[in-house]
Design a protein around this motif. Structure first.
Motif, PDB file in Angstrom:
ATOM      1  N   GLN A   1      52.811  20.507 -40.458  1.00 22.39           N
ATOM      2  CA  GLN A   1      53.831  19.935 -39.579  1.00 22.39           C
ATOM      3  C   GLN A   1      53.334  19.849 -38.134  1.00 22.39           C
ATOM      4  O   GLN A   1      53.551  18.846 -37.441  1.00 22.39           O
ATOM      5  N   HIS A   2      52.659  20.885 -37.683  1.00 21.19           N
ATOM      6  CA  HIS A   2      52.119  20.887 -36.318  1.00 21.19           C
ATOM      7  C   HIS A   2      51.152  19.727 -36.129  1.00 21.19           C
ATOM      8  O   HIS A   2      51.195  19.016 -35.111  1.00 21.19           O
ATOM      9  N   GLU A   3      50.273  19.510 -37.100  1.00 23.19           N
ATOM     10  CA  GLU A   3      49.279  18.438 -36.977  1.00 23.19           C
ATOM     11  C   GLU A   3      49.926  17.057 -37.063  1.00 23.19           C
ATOM     12  O   GLU A   3      49.466  16.108 -36.406  1.00 23.19           O
TER      13      GLU A   3
ATOM     14  N   TYR B   1      68.075  20.753 -41.113  1.00 28.39           N
ATOM     15  CA  TYR B   1      67.785  21.300 -39.779  1.00 28.39           C
ATOM     16  C   TYR B   1      67.240  22.724 -39.907  1.00 28.39           C
ATOM     17  O   TYR B   1      66.199  23.065 -39.322  1.00 28.39           O
ATOM     18  N   ARG B   2      67.909  23.552 -40.706  1.00 25.67           N
ATOM     19  CA  ARG B   2      67.444  24.929 -40.889  1.00 25.67           C
ATOM     20  C   ARG B   2      66.075  24.959 -41.570  1.00 25.67           C
ATOM     21  O   ARG B   2      65.191  25.742 -41.176  1.00 25.67           O
ATOM     22  N   ALA B   3      65.895  24.108 -42.587  1.00 25.44           N
ATOM     23  CA  ALA B   3      64.607  24.060 -43.300  1.00 25.44           C
ATOM     24  C   ALA B   3      63.492  23.578 -42.380  1.00 25.44           C
ATOM     25  O   ALA B   3      62.352  24.058 -42.455  1.00 25.44           O
TER      26      ALA B   3
ATOM     27  N   TYR C   1      58.824  22.921 -37.405  1.00 23.63           N
ATOM     28  CA  TYR C   1      59.385  22.209 -36.258  1.00 23.63           C
ATOM     29  C   TYR C   1      59.694  23.204 -35.142  1.00 23.63           C
ATOM     30  O   TYR C   1      60.256  24.273 -35.391  1.00 23.63           O
ATOM     31  N   GLU C   2      59.372  22.841 -33.913  1.00 24.71           N
ATOM     32  CA  GLU C   2      59.729  23.665 -32.770  1.00 24.71           C
ATOM     33  C   GLU C   2      61.221  23.491 -32.476  1.00 24.71           C
ATOM     34  O   GLU C   2      61.759  22.383 -32.625  1.00 24.71           O
ATOM     35  N   PRO C   3      61.906  24.554 -32.049  1.00 26.05           N
ATOM     36  CA  PRO C   3      63.359  24.448 -31.794  1.00 26.05           C
ATOM     37  C   PRO C   3      63.722  23.342 -30.820  1.00 26.05           C
ATOM     38  O   PRO C   3      64.769  22.703 -30.958  1.00 26.05           O
TER      39      PRO C   3
END
Length: 480
Positions: A115-117, A160-162, A168-170
């Motif tokens: 996800q970050h990438e 959203y929670r998942a 995902y960053e808040p």
């Protein structure tokens, strides 16, 4: 109903500015095939292939690089998609996590890294467009996902929670109530939704053709109307002859099954082409835009099972897409992209459901194909023994994924161990699709179930997801 264009690849590919780029480049791209061995041969002149050529030429200006395409640059999904440079991972997070766990890795950590990438690849894509002077109507306005039923709103809250659990960053996502959502865009039945801050919008044909011009200026050879029929170690056999290369990379996505090869990730039942159709409206009036809003020009989708995706274009049209007739028997391809009347009506009806007071006239309809594996997860492969590599199976999330895939492929070609080569789509085994006619029946049954589920939830205003949809999701391998 006013007359509209149907097919002809896509609105993006046939828009005057983009088509002018193609006409200017056409003569040079139809020349003779190179007769000397290349350092890198790329099969497929779409986004994956061109991003791969771009980064290879940047890192190795001394390499001889050739890109081969069976039609023209952008003819496949790269010139027909919805133009979302999105954060969405090309696959099922639970499947990737499970596969990583089986390989002795931290599955959750692998998905979070993925996800970050993906999010970083959006920034990288926009950086290259800006630095290379590619004008693709790029705009980073984010993405809005609308919930138009209580059940869809409940699903978005769970998503959203998942998302937060999976990388995902808040600060990158936000739940919106009905009032906050309608401040951004006036979708009449919206009960709320979710906002993704990192997503960007582009004109995909301008991006693809602009990238092609840039790589040619860096010395890359592009040859159109050179259909590759087989890939062997160090050789790509085309309808116009053989091109030899130290490394051969397949970047064909939904068209992967058209090429014979014993290389990794090939096979006619590993990837199937699933249709996705689009329409674009004529430019809306200022009065309509005043009522609708959408001033942030966010990408837009909804929380239905048979979801749609849309953007407000740079010239104030709405481009909206969805699955329609999802799959042609025996993995048939979309050709020039003509769309059936029922699908066009479905997409128009969705627009009128969202914006009932707007004067909406269709200007162009078309369809393309996304590459889908049996578990809906993408895969990146490279065999150093044969020099053959492959990237495919983006399942509709390819505009961002193509950039990340290209850089991952090159790291693997160069034998590097990097964060990218450790991502869980590397050498991912998706299994194979069932033979026909089981495959056709299964895909159509899945989408039919989703359609029935949407109708059930909307008619009953249900707060809970239909059991029919849950069954369809598990049948397809989409459940997380």
């Amino acid at each position: 109903m006013t007359h509209y264009t149907n097919g002809e690849i896509s609105h993006w590919m046939r828009a005057p500015e983009s088509a002018g780029l193609a006409r200017a480049a056409a003569p040079s791209r139809r020349g003779a095939l190179p007769d000397e061995e290349q350092d890198l041969v790329i099969v497929g002149g779409g986004m994956t292939g061109l991003w791969t050529a771009y980064y290879a030429a940047q890192a190795h200006p001394e390499w001889r690089i050739t890109v081969l395409d069976s039609h023209e640059v952008g003819y496949g999904g790269s010139g027909r998609n919805g133009g979302w440079v999105s954060t969405l991972i090309p696959g099922n997070r639970a499947v990737y996590a499970k596969a990583a766990n089986k390989r002795g890795l931290d599955g959750k950590g692998a998905v979070r890294a993925f996800q970050h990438e993906m999010s970083a690849a959006i920034t990288e894509t926009l950086r290259v467009l800006d630095s290379e002077g590619i004008s693709a109507d790029q705009h980073r306005g984010g993405q809005l996902q609308a919930a138009t039923t209580p059940a869809a709103l409940k699903r978005l809250q769970a998503t959203y929670r998942a998302n937060l659990e999976n990388g995902y960053e808040p600060e990158s996502i936000e739940l919106l109530d009905a009032a906050a959502f309608k401040e951004r865009i006036g979708i009449v039945p919206a009960l709320g939704g979710m906002y993704y801050r990192d997503t960007a919008r582009v004109d995909p044909a301008k991006l693809t053709r602009g990238l092609a011009d840039v790589v040619e200026a860096k010395g890359v050879t592009i040859r159109e109307h050179a259909e590759v029929v087989r890939i062997d170690p160090h050789a790509a056999t085309t309808t116009r002859g053989v091109v030899r290369g130290r490394v051969i990379l397949s970047c064909l996505e939904a068209f992967t099954g058209t090429v014979e090869s014993d290389g990794p990730g090939f096979g006619r039942r590993e990837v199937i082409p699933v249709n996705s159709s689009m329409i674009v409206t004529k430019p809306l009036s200022d009065a309509d835009w005043t009522r609708i809003g959408w001033d942030g020009r966010e990408c837009l989708n909804d929380g239905a099972h048979t979801f749609v995706y849309a953007q407000r274009t740079a010239d104030n049209r709405i481009a909206i897409g969805g699955r329609g007739t999802p799959y042609a028997y025996a993995s048939g391809l979309p050709g020039e992209g003509v769309v059936d009347a029922r699908t066009i009506k479905t997409l128009r009806d969705r627009l009128e459901f969202f914006f009932p007071s707007a004067n909406i006239e269709i200007d162009h309809a078309w369809r393309g194909a996304i590459g889908v594996t049996r578990d809906w997860c993408a895969g990146i492969y490279f065999d150093p023994a044969t020099g053959i590599g492959n990237a495919r199976g983006y399942a509709g999330h390819g505009v961002t994924a193509t950039n990340l895939a290209a850089r991952t492929l090159l790291d693997r070609v160069e034998g590097k161990t990097t964060q990218l080569t450790q991502l869980p789509w590397n050498d991912h085994n998706s299994g194979t699709w069932e033979p026909e006619p089981i495959r056709w029946v299964g895909v159509h049954a899945m989408y039919s179930l989703f359609g029935v589920a949407d109708a059930w939830e909307e008619s009953r205003n249900s707060e809970n997801t239909s059991l029919i949809a849950r069954f369809g999701s598990r049948l397809a391998g989409l459940h997380e």
